[in-house]
Write an enzyme that holds these catalytic residues in place. Sequence first.
Site, PDB file in Angstrom:
ATOM      1  NE  ARG A  59      -2.134  -1.800   3.323  1.00  0.00           N
ATOM      2  CZ  ARG A  59      -2.069  -3.119   3.510  1.00  0.00           C
ATOM      3  NH1 ARG A  59      -2.767  -3.931   2.764  1.00  0.00           N
ATOM      4  NH2 ARG A  59      -1.311  -3.623   4.464  1.00  0.00           N
ATOM      5  CD  GLU A  96      -0.872  -5.074  14.155  1.00  0.00           C
ATOM      6  OE1 GLU A  96      -0.680  -4.437  13.096  1.00  0.00           O
ATOM      7  OE2 GLU A  96      -1.873  -4.944  14.859  1.00  0.00           O
TER       8      GLU A  96
END
Length: 171
Positions: A59, A96
């Site tokens: 992104r 994460e």
Amino acid sequence: MDLTEALALIRRVPDFPEPGVMFQDITPVLGTPSAFKAVVDAMAGTLDDVDTVVAIDARGFFFGAAVAYSLGLGVIPVRKAGKLPVVGGKASYSLEYGTAELEIPAGVIEPGQRVAVIDDVLATGGTAAAACELVELAKGEVAGITVVLEIGALDGRSRLAGRKLDTLLTV
Ligand code: 5GP
């Protein structure tokens, strides 16, 4: 549209891509012309004295390419392992959710160039830190990191201590 309205389009998606993760979905910003422009302009406004832009897979490519174009600069993709035909360097990082490797193309950063690193979201900071490592491996100088959104609780900022970090929104 002003920047605040643009950033308000980011939506929170619970349990994506795994249970317990609150995913910040920036696609409504990408799909709304006035919001995309407000965000790209604000990101470009954080950059000063920069020679080129590194955009992080995937992104980060949208924002990095648009910011680079708006400033008349080129854009260099830092990609997940296995996507680049001519690899100049590799760095491991933890996410994460999971671990991965990033690669930078060979021969596209000139030694001493001041490089802005661009991504959509800063979470634990592992991805951005690895991208900075790759810029430095290629003998570039990290001028700063700019992201749209920072997840404050994950404290990615501390992984980038000593570096210039600009975020448009902290949640
Ligand atoms: P970090 O390495 O800082 O933990 O994770 C940041 C990277 O993972 C960025 O490249 C970003 O695109 C992606 N990422 C992690 N969490 C999110 C999220 O909640 N929303 C979006 N859009 N990307 C995320």
